[in-house]
Design a protein around this motif. Structure first.
Motif, PDB file in Angstrom:
ATOM      1  N   VAL A 147       0.884  -1.287   0.321  1.00 47.47           N
ATOM      2  CA  VAL A 147       0.061  -0.213   0.164  1.00 47.47           C
ATOM      3  C   VAL A 147       0.781   1.384  -0.745  1.00 47.47           C
ATOM      4  CG1 VAL A 147      -1.473   1.145   1.409  1.00 47.47           C
ATOM      5  CG2 VAL A 147      -1.806  -0.836   1.176  1.00 47.47           C
ATOM      6  N   VAL A 148       1.786   1.449   0.869  1.00 50.52           N
ATOM      7  CA  VAL A 148       2.867   2.026   0.492  1.00 50.52           C
ATOM      8  C   VAL A 148       3.508   2.804  -0.452  1.00 50.52           C
ATOM      9  CG1 VAL A 148       4.860   3.543   2.177  1.00 50.52           C
ATOM     10  CG2 VAL A 148       3.310   2.022   3.618  1.00 50.52           C
ATOM     11  N   ALA A 149       3.960   1.401  -1.037  1.00 55.64           N
ATOM     12  CA  ALA A 149       4.960   1.906  -2.295  1.00 55.64           C
ATOM     13  C   ALA A 149       3.906   1.871  -3.559  1.00 55.64           C
ATOM     14  CB  ALA A 149       5.564   0.400  -2.366  1.00 55.64           C
ATOM     15  N   GLY A 150       2.676   1.337  -3.086  1.00 62.85           N
ATOM     16  CA  GLY A 150       1.522   1.617  -4.614  1.00 62.85           C
ATOM     17  C   GLY A 150       1.096   3.515  -4.340  1.00 62.85           C
ATOM     18  N   ALA A 151       1.099   3.845  -2.818  1.00 58.53           N
ATOM     19  CA  ALA A 151       0.853   5.339  -2.818  1.00 58.53           C
ATOM     20  C   ALA A 151       1.932   6.542  -2.965  1.00 58.53           C
ATOM     21  CB  ALA A 151       0.345   4.759  -1.482  1.00 58.53           C
ATOM     22  N   LEU A 152       2.877   5.888  -2.750  1.00 57.31           N
ATOM     23  CA  LEU A 152       3.736   6.760  -3.040  1.00 57.31           C
ATOM     24  C   LEU A 152       4.334   6.621  -4.586  1.00 57.31           C
ATOM     25  CD1 LEU A 152       7.056   5.716  -0.652  1.00 57.31           C
ATOM     26  CD2 LEU A 152       5.916   7.595  -0.776  1.00 57.31           C
ATOM     27  N   MET A 153       4.614   5.574  -5.299  1.00 55.94           N
ATOM     28  CA  MET A 153       4.189   6.062  -6.791  1.00 55.94           C
ATOM     29  C   MET A 153       3.712   6.212  -7.391  1.00 55.94           C
ATOM     30  SD  MET A 153       6.660   4.019  -8.613  1.00 55.94           S
ATOM     31  CE  MET A 153       6.475   3.884 -10.272  1.00 55.94           C
ATOM     32  N   THR A 154       1.950   6.219  -6.760  1.00 59.63           N
ATOM     33  CA  THR A 154       1.093   7.077  -7.725  1.00 59.63           C
ATOM     34  C   THR A 154       1.473   8.654  -7.426  1.00 59.63           C
ATOM     35  OG1 THR A 154      -0.688   6.042  -7.025  1.00 59.63           O
ATOM     36  CG2 THR A 154      -1.966   7.495  -7.193  1.00 59.63           C
ATOM     37  N   LEU A 155       2.221   8.939  -6.163  1.00 59.69           N
ATOM     38  CA  LEU A 155       2.470  10.455  -6.023  1.00 59.69           C
ATOM     39  C   LEU A 155       3.710  10.992  -6.990  1.00 59.69           C
ATOM     40  CD1 LEU A 155       2.018  12.821  -4.392  1.00 59.69           C
ATOM     41  CD2 LEU A 155       4.264  11.700  -2.722  1.00 59.69           C
ATOM     42  N   LEU A 156       4.310   9.707  -7.122  1.00 60.06           N
ATOM     43  CA  LEU A 156       5.639  10.562  -7.873  1.00 60.06           C
ATOM     44  C   LEU A 156       5.606  10.323  -9.905  1.00 60.06           C
ATOM     45  CD1 LEU A 156       9.110  10.051  -8.188  1.00 60.06           C
ATOM     46  CD2 LEU A 156       8.546   7.733  -8.800  1.00 60.06           C
ATOM     47  N   SER A 157       4.976   9.258  -9.964  1.00 61.36           N
ATOM     48  CA  SER A 157       3.837   9.714 -10.856  1.00 61.36           C
ATOM     49  C   SER A 157       3.131  10.879 -11.373  1.00 61.36           C
ATOM     50  CB  SER A 157       3.047   8.669 -11.455  1.00 61.36           C
ATOM     51  OG  SER A 157       3.824   7.341 -11.203  1.00 61.36           O
ATOM     52  N   PHE A 158       2.320  11.568 -10.433  1.00 61.92           N
ATOM     53  CA  PHE A 158       1.629  12.811 -10.528  1.00 61.92           C
ATOM     54  C   PHE A 158       2.916  13.849 -10.322  1.00 61.92           C
ATOM     55  CE2 PHE A 158      -2.957  12.909 -10.781  1.00 61.92           C
ATOM     56  CZ  PHE A 158      -2.928  11.760 -10.001  1.00 61.92           C
ATOM     57  N   LEU A 159       3.974  13.829  -9.919  1.00 64.17           N
ATOM     58  CA  LEU A 159       5.142  15.023  -9.787  1.00 64.17           C
ATOM     59  C   LEU A 159       5.825  14.866 -11.170  1.00 64.17           C
ATOM     60  CD1 LEU A 159       6.693  14.407  -6.289  1.00 64.17           C
ATOM     61  CD2 LEU A 159       5.089  15.744  -7.094  1.00 64.17           C
ATOM     62  N   LEU A 160       6.110  13.297 -11.717  1.00 62.46           N
ATOM     63  CA  LEU A 160       6.538  13.827 -12.302  1.00 62.46           C
ATOM     64  C   LEU A 160       5.797  13.708 -14.287  1.00 62.46           C
ATOM     65  CD1 LEU A 160       8.516   9.890 -12.664  1.00 62.46           C
ATOM     66  CD2 LEU A 160       9.569  12.157 -13.056  1.00 62.46           C
ATOM     67  N   LEU A 161       4.366  13.590 -14.027  1.00 61.43           N
ATOM     68  CA  LEU A 161       3.855  13.688 -14.844  1.00 61.43           C
ATOM     69  C   LEU A 161       2.980  15.924 -14.937  1.00 61.43           C
ATOM     70  CD1 LEU A 161       2.356  10.731 -16.416  1.00 61.43           C
ATOM     71  CD2 LEU A 161       3.697  12.329 -17.851  1.00 61.43           C
ATOM     72  N   ARG A 162       2.984  16.102 -13.743  1.00 57.66           N
ATOM     73  CA  ARG A 162       2.741  17.915 -13.356  1.00 57.66           C
ATOM     74  C   ARG A 162       2.176  18.490 -14.398  1.00 57.66           C
ATOM     75  NH1 ARG A 162       7.059  17.902 -10.433  1.00 57.66           N
ATOM     76  NH2 ARG A 162       8.166  20.506 -10.423  1.00 57.66           N
ATOM     77  N   HIS A 163       3.524  18.480 -15.194  1.00 52.03           N
ATOM     78  CA  HIS A 163       3.688  19.778 -16.460  1.00 52.03           C
ATOM     79  C   HIS A 163       2.830  19.074 -17.628  1.00 52.03           C
ATOM     80  CE1 HIS A 163       5.690  22.374 -14.162  1.00 52.03           C
ATOM     81  NE2 HIS A 163       7.366  21.215 -13.862  1.00 52.03           N
ATOM     82  N   GLU A 164       3.026  18.415 -17.491  1.00 51.41           N
ATOM     83  CA  GLU A 164       1.823  17.116 -18.678  1.00 51.41           C
ATOM     84  C   GLU A 164       0.772  17.242 -18.650  1.00 51.41           C
ATOM     85  OE1 GLU A 164       4.286  16.169 -21.988  1.00 51.41           O
ATOM     86  OE2 GLU A 164       5.612  17.508 -20.643  1.00 51.41           O
ATOM     87  N   MET A 165      -0.103  17.424 -17.500  1.00 54.32           N
ATOM     88  CA  MET A 165      -1.428  17.632 -17.335  1.00 54.32           C
ATOM     89  C   MET A 165      -2.504  18.168 -17.228  1.00 54.32           C
ATOM     90  SD  MET A 165      -1.242  13.952 -14.827  1.00 54.32           S
ATOM     91  CE  MET A 165      -0.503  14.422 -13.591  1.00 54.32           C
ATOM     92  N   ASP A 166      -3.371  19.035 -17.684  1.00 58.85           N
ATOM     93  CA  ASP A 166      -4.370  19.902 -17.168  1.00 58.85           C
ATOM     94  C   ASP A 166      -5.194  19.283 -16.131  1.00 58.85           C
ATOM     95  OD1 ASP A 166      -6.348  21.727 -19.878  1.00 58.85           O
ATOM     96  OD2 ASP A 166      -6.057  22.331 -17.798  1.00 58.85           O
ATOM     97  N   LEU A 167      -4.546  19.644 -14.965  1.00 53.47           N
ATOM     98  CA  LEU A 167      -5.705  19.457 -14.611  1.00 53.47           C
ATOM     99  C   LEU A 167      -6.790  19.588 -14.009  1.00 53.47           C
ATOM    100  CD1 LEU A 167      -3.155  17.975 -11.394  1.00 53.47           C
ATOM    101  CD2 LEU A 167      -4.168  16.636 -13.281  1.00 53.47           C
ATOM    102  N   THR A 168      -7.165  21.028 -14.379  1.00 58.13           N
ATOM    103  CA  THR A 168      -7.773  21.831 -14.688  1.00 58.13           C
ATOM    104  C   THR A 168      -9.112  21.257 -15.573  1.00 58.13           C
ATOM    105  OG1 THR A 168      -7.506  23.162 -16.363  1.00 58.13           O
ATOM    106  CG2 THR A 168      -6.271  24.309 -14.158  1.00 58.13           C
ATOM    107  N   ALA A 169      -8.635  20.908 -16.378  1.00 60.05           N
ATOM    108  CA  ALA A 169      -9.683  20.428 -17.293  1.00 60.05           C
ATOM    109  C   ALA A 169     -10.739  18.867 -16.536  1.00 60.05           C
ATOM    110  CB  ALA A 169      -9.841  19.149 -18.683  1.00 60.05           C
ATOM    111  N   LEU A 170     -10.063  18.424 -14.815  1.00 55.86           N
ATOM    112  CA  LEU A 170     -11.168  17.845 -14.251  1.00 55.86           C
ATOM    113  C   LEU A 170     -11.605  18.232 -13.202  1.00 55.86           C
ATOM    114  CD1 LEU A 170      -8.716  14.483 -15.039  1.00 55.86           C
ATOM    115  CD2 LEU A 170     -10.947  14.366 -15.750  1.00 55.86           C
ATOM    116  N   SER A 171     -12.661  17.688 -12.449  1.00 57.13           N
ATOM    117  CA  SER A 171     -13.457  18.167 -11.313  1.00 57.13           C
ATOM    118  C   SER A 171     -12.264  17.406 -10.490  1.00 57.13           C
ATOM    119  CB  SER A 171     -14.584  17.607 -11.594  1.00 57.13           C
ATOM    120  OG  SER A 171     -14.430  16.457 -11.260  1.00 57.13           O
ATOM    121  N   SER A 172     -12.410  18.309  -9.228  1.00 54.44           N
ATOM    122  CA  SER A 172     -11.619  17.863  -8.200  1.00 54.44           C
ATOM    123  C   SER A 172     -11.886  16.190  -8.250  1.00 54.44           C
ATOM    124  CB  SER A 172     -11.965  17.904  -6.725  1.00 54.44           C
ATOM    125  OG  SER A 172     -11.926  19.453  -7.033  1.00 54.44           O
TER     126      SER A 172
END
Lengths: 286, 178
Positions: A93-118
């Motif tokens: 669970v911890v590894a999965g959560a960390l990996m999710t966070l890392l993926s978001f961080l690596l791709l944050r400039h590639e994603m347009d998060l405003t196009a999605l609701s919270s």
């Protein structure tokens, strides 16, 4: 060294089955016409028979005890195969959560998060985390299915994903798309298939090499059927990357997501089969 | 082995019954004690099961199996601080002048005589003979198990049998001696 000396030097190799074919026939031909060498062969045959005569049967009790031991071990493996201890569950669970966070961080400039609701973003993060946690559970639990080591397949997926996301971070897709459109094949594909063709190529670009390298790295663990291993590993990478593709495609039409996903899947399968095939070829020729 | 790795335990039975006698005899001849050989025998097949994923299907199963046995024997001697040197001792029987010609020895007695002569060989030669005669391995497989070249294995086999022939010469009637 005369002919008889040469033949007598080979006799024990003949008796022990280490000379065959034409060489064996040549020796037999010489023996047929040489009493001295025939006598030497007889003496060595006696020694060889003496060795064979000095063998005993494995005690029955030992045979039964050994088989019981191995079967017990196999049953223990099977019963623990689909269970994870609390430590491994927490680790997954911890590894999965960390990996999710890392993926978001690596791709944050590639994603347009405003196009999605919270809410949608939250659900996407949960689903992505769930996929990562499953992959880590496979790895930690050493699960097997039909002779395949699922952990090895998920390791390929995780390593390839890390490489792919790192590549996307270091070389953003806009640069890759610009380069592709400026190239001759890229311009031709864009003219023929439109933006869909370009995003298909993008998918292949970010998946082919990472999966090839990951399969090479884990080739030793991917035992058994090449096709099964290739499909499971390729699809595990694809499923791990799919949320990332979805998040990056939110401003675009559905067709772009489909093309990009198709290119990713094709690239992943080509990379995995290529890497695994290359590894097995190298291993068998070594 | 491929079937066994997929989880078919009956395939293990097939492998076990094909090789158990060879493995047992190899271990027994190497360590000399039934109890030790029995312990090592169980460990060999347990390791086969535990390490089955590591087996390369393209390689020789016999060579892999006997490599496990060979390594276990080495570890066994290392744990006891015993160096496996050339075999010495055990001369009593062959010092006496045998009265029965080789060709007339009963099978059991022949085996006994050859075994005693084998014990006197240098360890490297003895090991090659044991892997060949008891293990049924070919020279390339023996080379793999003992980490030497095929040429070296062939040479040791040749020297071993020359030595055995020499040690067993008293058993050959005057007319048979070359």
């Amino acid at each position: 060294m005369n002919e008889c000396d040469r033949v007598q030097a080979e006799l024990i190799h003949l008796l022990s089955g280490n000379v065959a074919g034409r060489d064996a026939r040549a020796l037999e031909h010489h023996l047929a016409g040489c009493p001295r060498c025939t006598e030497e062969k007889r003496a060595l045959e006696m020694i060889w028979q003496g060795l064979k005569a000095d063998q005993v049967e494995t005690p029955l009790a030992l045979r039964e005890k050994t088989l019981a031991l191995v079967y017990r071990e196999a049953r223990a493996e099977l019963s623990s195969a689909w269970r994870l201890g609390p430590l491994k569950i927490a680790g997954g669970v911890v590894a999965g959560a960390l990996m999710t966070l890392l993926s978001f961080l690596l791709l944050r400039h590639e994603m347009d998060l405003t196009a999605l609701s919270s809410g949608s973003l939250f659900i996407c993060a949960i689903l992505w985390g769930g996929v990562f946690i499953t992959a880590f559970f496979w790895m930690l639990g050493r699960f097997r299915l039909g002779g395949l080591l699922l952990g090895a397949a998920s390791s390929v997926g995780l390593i390839a994903l890390t490489l792919s996301l790192s590549a996307a971070y270091l070389c953003p897709k806009l640069h890759v798309i610009a380069w592709w459109r400026a190239s001759i094949p890229g311009a031709a594909v864009e003219a023929l298939l439109g933006e869909g063709g370009t995003y298909f190529a993008l998918g292949v670009t970010y998946s082919l090499l990472p999966t090839f390298l990951a399969s090479l790295l884990f080739g030793r663990s991917l035992h058994g059927d090449l096709w099964k291993n290739g499909l499971v590993s390729g699809f595990s990478f694809f499923l791990l990357l799919l949320p990332a593709l979805y998040l990056q495609c939110t401003p675009f039409a559905l067709g772009i997501l489909v093309s990009w996903s198709a290119g990713t899947l094709v690239g992943a399968l080509a990379g995995v089969f290529g890497g695994l095939g290359f590894y097995r070829l190298s291993a068998s020729s070594a | 082995m491929v079937a066994y790795r997929k989880g078919e335990l009956t395939a293990f039975d097939t492998l076990f019954f094909r090789y158990e006698r060879k493995v047992y005899n190899f271990l027994l001849k190497r360590v000399g004690k039934e109890e030790t050989a029995a312990d090592l025998f169980q460990e060999v097949f347990l390791r086969v099961h535990k390490n089955r994923e590591g087996f390369n299907p393209q390689a020789s199963f016999a060579a892999w199996l006997f490599t496990i046995a060979h390594n276990l024997i080495k570890d066994h001697y290392k744990r006891r601080g015993i160096e496996v040197l050339s075999a010495t001792g055990e001369q009593a029987v062959l010092e006496a002048e045998p009265t029965t010609p080789f060709s007339q020895l009963a099978r059991k007695e022949l085996g006994e005589a050859v075994r005693q002569a084998l014990q006197q060989l240098p360890n490297g030669q003895r090991e090659v003979v044991e892997l060949s005669a008891y293990g049924g391995l070919r020279y390339p497989e023996i080379a793999q198990v003992t980490h030497q070249s095929v040429g070296a294995v062939k040479q040791k086999a040749h020297r071993a049998f020359l030595n055995l022939r020499e040690k067993l010469r008293p058993y050959r009637p005057k007319g048979e001696n070359a």
